[in-house]
Scaffold this motif. Structure first.
Motif, PDB file in Angstrom:
ATOM      1  N   PRO A 122       0.807  -1.233   0.000  1.00 38.25           N
ATOM      2  CA  PRO A 122       0.000   0.000   0.000  1.00 38.25           C
ATOM      3  C   PRO A 122       0.833   1.271   0.000  1.00 38.25           C
ATOM      4  CG  PRO A 122      -0.903  -1.582   1.557  1.00 38.25           C
ATOM      5  CD  PRO A 122       0.407  -2.132   1.095  1.00 38.25           C
ATOM      6  N   PHE A 123       2.017   1.242   0.651  1.00 37.38           N
ATOM      7  CA  PHE A 123       2.881   2.418   0.622  1.00 37.38           C
ATOM      8  C   PHE A 123       3.386   2.700  -0.786  1.00 37.38           C
ATOM      9  CE2 PHE A 123       3.780   1.573   5.268  1.00 37.38           C
ATOM     10  CZ  PHE A 123       3.154   2.720   5.712  1.00 37.38           C
ATOM     11  N   TRP A 124       3.537   1.658  -1.572  1.00 34.96           N
ATOM     12  CA  TRP A 124       4.020   1.823  -2.933  1.00 34.96           C
ATOM     13  C   TRP A 124       2.891   2.145  -3.905  1.00 34.96           C
ATOM     14  CZ3 TRP A 124       7.314  -3.306  -2.999  1.00 34.96           C
ATOM     15  CH2 TRP A 124       8.383  -3.164  -2.098  1.00 34.96           C
ATOM     16  N   THR A 125       1.657   2.126  -3.433  1.00 32.03           N
ATOM     17  CA  THR A 125       0.503   2.388  -4.287  1.00 32.03           C
ATOM     18  C   THR A 125      -0.044   3.770  -3.968  1.00 32.03           C
ATOM     19  OG1 THR A 125      -0.048   0.038  -4.230  1.00 32.03           O
ATOM     20  CG2 THR A 125      -1.734   1.531  -5.048  1.00 32.03           C
ATOM     21  N   SER A 126      -0.281   4.555  -4.991  1.00 24.29           N
ATOM     22  CA  SER A 126      -0.818   5.892  -4.794  1.00 24.29           C
ATOM     23  C   SER A 126      -2.106   5.846  -3.982  1.00 24.29           C
ATOM     24  CB  SER A 126      -1.088   6.552  -6.153  1.00 24.29           C
ATOM     25  OG  SER A 126      -1.895   7.690  -6.017  1.00 24.29           O
ATOM     26  N   MET A 127      -2.225   6.768  -3.032  1.00 31.02           N
ATOM     27  CA  MET A 127      -3.419   6.821  -2.197  1.00 31.02           C
ATOM     28  C   MET A 127      -4.665   7.070  -3.036  1.00 31.02           C
ATOM     29  SD  MET A 127      -4.147   9.348   0.993  1.00 31.02           S
ATOM     30  CE  MET A 127      -5.282   8.864   2.273  1.00 31.02           C
ATOM     31  N   LEU A 128      -4.561   7.962  -4.007  1.00 32.40           N
ATOM     32  CA  LEU A 128      -5.694   8.234  -4.876  1.00 32.40           C
ATOM     33  C   LEU A 128      -6.037   7.019  -5.724  1.00 32.40           C
ATOM     34  CD1 LEU A 128      -7.655  10.469  -5.590  1.00 32.40           C
ATOM     35  CD2 LEU A 128      -6.091  11.217  -7.376  1.00 32.40           C
ATOM     36  N   ALA A 129      -5.021   6.277  -6.150  1.00 37.92           N
ATOM     37  CA  ALA A 129      -5.267   5.059  -6.922  1.00 37.92           C
ATOM     38  C   ALA A 129      -5.985   4.014  -6.085  1.00 37.92           C
ATOM     39  CB  ALA A 129      -3.941   4.503  -7.447  1.00 37.92           C
ATOM     40  N   PRO A 539     -12.379   7.058 -17.770  1.00 36.77           N
ATOM     41  CA  PRO A 539     -11.615   5.848 -17.428  1.00 36.77           C
ATOM     42  C   PRO A 539     -10.111   5.978 -17.616  1.00 36.77           C
ATOM     43  CG  PRO A 539     -13.551   5.299 -18.753  1.00 36.77           C
ATOM     44  CD  PRO A 539     -13.398   6.796 -18.793  1.00 36.77           C
ATOM     45  N   THR A 540      -9.647   7.105 -18.174  1.00 41.47           N
ATOM     46  CA  THR A 540      -8.212   7.308 -18.288  1.00 41.47           C
ATOM     47  C   THR A 540      -7.543   7.259 -16.926  1.00 41.47           C
ATOM     48  OG1 THR A 540      -8.610   8.727 -20.216  1.00 41.47           O
ATOM     49  CG2 THR A 540      -6.416   8.819 -19.253  1.00 41.47           C
ATOM     50  N   ILE A 541      -8.328   7.502 -15.879  1.00 41.57           N
ATOM     51  CA  ILE A 541      -7.770   7.462 -14.532  1.00 41.57           C
ATOM     52  C   ILE A 541      -7.206   6.088 -14.204  1.00 41.57           C
ATOM     53  CG2 ILE A 541      -9.987   6.884 -13.481  1.00 41.57           C
ATOM     54  CD1 ILE A 541      -9.114   8.298 -10.973  1.00 41.57           C
ATOM     55  N   SER A 542      -7.742   5.030 -14.804  1.00 41.94           N
ATOM     56  CA  SER A 542      -7.209   3.693 -14.535  1.00 41.94           C
ATOM     57  C   SER A 542      -5.774   3.573 -15.042  1.00 41.94           C
ATOM     58  CB  SER A 542      -8.093   2.624 -15.180  1.00 41.94           C
ATOM     59  OG  SER A 542      -8.206   2.828 -16.580  1.00 41.94           O
ATOM     60  N   ALA A 543      -5.509   4.108 -16.245  1.00 39.09           N
ATOM     61  CA  ALA A 543      -4.143   4.110 -16.764  1.00 39.09           C
ATOM     62  C   ALA A 543      -3.262   5.051 -15.955  1.00 39.09           C
ATOM     63  CB  ALA A 543      -4.140   4.524 -18.233  1.00 39.09           C
ATOM     64  N   ALA A 544      -3.816   6.198 -15.546  1.00 45.26           N
ATOM     65  CA  ALA A 544      -3.052   7.138 -14.727  1.00 45.26           C
ATOM     66  C   ALA A 544      -2.720   6.532 -13.367  1.00 45.26           C
ATOM     67  CB  ALA A 544      -3.834   8.438 -14.556  1.00 45.26           C
ATOM     68  N   SER A 545      -3.647   5.759 -12.802  1.00 43.35           N
ATOM     69  CA  SER A 545      -3.396   5.107 -11.520  1.00 43.35           C
ATOM     70  C   SER A 545      -2.254   4.109 -11.643  1.00 43.35           C
ATOM     71  CB  SER A 545      -4.661   4.405 -11.020  1.00 43.35           C
ATOM     72  OG  SER A 545      -5.701   5.333 -10.796  1.00 43.35           O
ATOM     73  N   SER A 546      -2.234   3.342 -12.731  1.00 44.20           N
ATOM     74  CA  SER A 546      -1.144   2.401 -12.957  1.00 44.20           C
ATOM     75  C   SER A 546       0.184   3.133 -13.095  1.00 44.20           C
ATOM     76  CB  SER A 546      -1.421   1.570 -14.217  1.00 44.20           C
ATOM     77  OG  SER A 546      -2.628   0.841 -14.093  1.00 44.20           O
ATOM     78  N   LEU A 547       0.164   4.268 -13.790  1.00 39.14           N
ATOM     79  CA  LEU A 547       1.382   5.064 -13.940  1.00 39.14           C
ATOM     80  C   LEU A 547       1.850   5.591 -12.585  1.00 39.14           C
ATOM     81  CD1 LEU A 547       3.479   6.455 -15.780  1.00 39.14           C
ATOM     82  CD2 LEU A 547       1.871   8.373 -15.978  1.00 39.14           C
ATOM     83  N   MET A 548       0.904   6.016 -11.749  1.00 42.52           N
ATOM     84  CA  MET A 548       1.259   6.522 -10.424  1.00 42.52           C
ATOM     85  C   MET A 548       1.904   5.428  -9.578  1.00 42.52           C
ATOM     86  SD  MET A 548       0.779   9.736  -9.771  1.00 42.52           S
ATOM     87  CE  MET A 548       0.564   9.779  -8.000  1.00 42.52           C
ATOM     88  N   VAL A 549       1.370   4.210  -9.676  1.00 44.62           N
ATOM     89  CA  VAL A 549       1.959   3.096  -8.933  1.00 44.62           C
ATOM     90  C   VAL A 549       3.408   2.891  -9.350  1.00 44.62           C
ATOM     91  CG1 VAL A 549       1.857   0.611  -8.515  1.00 44.62           C
ATOM     92  CG2 VAL A 549      -0.249   1.948  -8.550  1.00 44.62           C
TER      93      VAL A 549
END
Length: 572
Positions: A122-129, A539-549
């Protein structure tokens, strides 16, 4: 002889220069601390003091803003709901984290490493993601409702309720409970419970009378930390809750940004700060000095006698640990498949696969500008915070012990203040200075928040270094600059790099302050992701979330690998 002449506490010996050396050492400590202290005063203390004044003078002088907190039916209801949710999250979190942390002390080294990695995911995963993942899981017709359908609970509405907010907050804050608990438990000699059993006590009674009291500092530290962090949560209730179940951070946002009622918003923020200080003070009193160490997630060497082979783990504990592990990694397992979905809505699991959202992420002017802004801000924050934080850490090491604790507490103060209050303070001050809506404003605000991470990382490295080494180098003829460059810097460099990475990551994942300071030309990736959910369903947020991770985890992994490689070289 050379070592004794530079010791700051050396008794008078009649040698010329001994006392001045001590005074020079102390004065150089304050000089090293001055830039960081000045930055926090300008960016944090003065705006906070100004907000306190506003809370007593706007719109009219008096205690009206504070009285309304308890006389206004709506506000007092929101305050009560916030405190209740924070308490429930703390209790639910410790019920999940305690057995998990206990299992970590029983298993062997390999399994323990796996469990620690799962906690760090979880620390490595964006909070918003992570919040976006829970939005997808808890939405109507989502995976959670499908799982509950066979039990007759498929029609239960989750999204938009305090239950959804509590579930997401518990998962997000669970590592802040596991790490302090494990830190406390790892210091307990496992033979004590066995000794109690050998004296005739049943296993449950021996655990309750011996092990549980010894692990109490970790419980108190973890619960107080989670409770304090829960008070300032804004993103989770804004995405997963509703206006009917709003928490205090949402009300502060409306008061400040939409109504420009800095007096009323400031009173709410100061109330949260007072509650925070009371909780931390009470936890320190109950658990003693161990709270600070445990809350930092330290992992001292175990005092147990398992010899690294691990002890037996009962079946119920294995089941519980498995469930908690799934909860910890669930958002990460959702984000990546979602990013390859062809659907134009938030759907999991995807029916069709496509790269369209990655294409949109890297071709849309809005998303590419947000990515570039985020990287630019993160790099500037990492550089500035690393320089200021490293100088401050060296300055702390040169101070007298009576000053060191107070100064260190001041440097770390942005970490204990509710995040929504920091955003409110910065927004109020920057609005008057004309820095609101600029990348410079975001950089300055993020630097104040990232500075404590650098101070902690470098200070920890300095504490593990033999302070006599530079003096030995000087006695061999090295100049102060050469001794610093050839001896001190290589030893402290891993801490400096770790601090830089933490500063970059903290800026990269910060959303609340960036939301307050956003403008068309100053939108970071987390803000763009937040807007893509609340303003438009993109839904672009799903790709952005992966990028944030990837952007968050890769620097941390590289820092860990570099640290491990340096440690391995040091043992040769």
């Amino acid at each position: 002889m050379a070592v004794s002449t530079v010791a700051p506490e050396a008794p008078p010996t009649g040698r010329p220069g001994a006392a001045p050396a001590g005074r020079v050492r102390k004065s150089s400590g304050w000089l090293s601390l001055a830039p960081a202290l000045l930055a926090l005063v300008v960016l944090f203390v003065v705006p906070l003091a100004s907000l306190v004044v506003d809370s007593f003078t706007e719109p009219e002088t008096g205690l009206g803003n504070y009285a309304s907190l308890f006389t206004d039916g709506y506000t007092v209801k929101v305050l009560g709901r916030t405190l209740l949710i924070a308490l429930i999250v703390s209790v639910a979190g410790v019920l999940m984290a305690y057995p998990y942390a206990y299992a970590m002390t029983l298993v062997g080294p390999t399994m323990r490493a796996v469990l620690v990695t799962i906690v760090l995911v979880p620390f490595w995963t964006s909070m918003l993601a992570r919040n976006f993942a829970w939005l997808v899981l808890l939405q109507d017709g989502g995976l959670v409702q499908k799982i509950l359908t066979p039990f007759g609970l498929g029609d239960v509405r989750l999204l938009g309720t305090p239950l959804a907010v509590g579930i997401s907050m518990t998962q997000v804050l669970l590592p802040f409970l596991v790490l302090p608990l494990y830190s406390s438990m790892s210091q307990i000699d496992g033979r004590l419970v066995a000794a109690g059993q050998s004296l005739g006590a049943p296993r449950a009674r021996a655990f309750r009378r011996i092990y549980l009291p010894l692990s109490t500092p970790g419980v108190v530290a973890g619960m107080s930390l989670v409770f304090v962090l829960s008070l300032g949560f804004y993103v989770t209730p804004a995405l997963l809750g509703s206006t009917r179940s709003a928490m205090i951070a949402q009300v502060i946002n409306v008061r400040a940004k939409e109504l420009l009622d800095f007096g009323g918003a400031g009173a709410m923020g100061i109330f949260l700060l007072i509650v925070t200080l009371l909780v931390l003070g009470l936890s320190r009193r109950l658990a003693g000095q161990n709270v600070a160490v445990a809350a930092a997630g330290g992992q001292p060497t175990r005092a147990g006698t398992t010899g690294g082979q691990g002890s037996s783990v009962r079946p119920w504990l294995r089941i519980h640990t498995t469930i908690v592990s799934v909860v910890l990694v669930a958002p990460t397992l959702v984000i990546f498949p979602m990013s390859f979905s062809a659907a134009t809505t938030f759907q999991f699991p995807p029916d069709e696969w496509s790269l369209r959202w990655y294409e949109n992420l890297f071709t849309s002017p809005e998303w590419t500008a947000a990515i570039l802004n985020t990287i630019q801000v993160g790099v500037y924050v990492a550089v500035i915070a690393t320089v200021l934080g490293t100088m401050a850490a060296f300055g702390l090491a040169r101070l007298r012990p009576r000053w060191r604790g107070a100064v260190n507490g001041f440097l770390l103060s942005p970490m204990i203040v509710p995040h929504i209050l920091v955003a409110l303070v910065v927004f109020s001050a920057f609005l008057r200075l004309g820095l609101n809506g600029t990348l410079i404003g975001i950089i300055l605000a993020h630097t104040a928040m990232a500075l404590p991470f650098v101070v902690i990382a470098v200070t920890a490295r300095l504490q593990g270094m033999d302070v006599r080494l530079p003096a030995v180098a000087a006695s061999l003829g090295a100049s102060p600059v050469s001794a610093f460059r050839r001896v001190t810097l290589p030893l402290v460099l891993p801490g400096i790099l770790s601090g830089a990475v933490l500063a970059f990551v903290s800026s990269l994942d910060e959303v609340v302050i960036a939301l307050f300071l956003q403008a068309p030309g100053a939108i970071t990736l987390p803000v763009q992701m937040f807007n893509s959910i609340t303003v438009q369903i993109d839904p672009t947020i799903s790709a952005a979330s992966s990028l944030m991770v990837v952007l968050v985890s890769v620097p941390i992994l590289l820092a860990q690998l570099a640290g491990a490689r340096r440690s391995k070289k040091g043992t040769r």
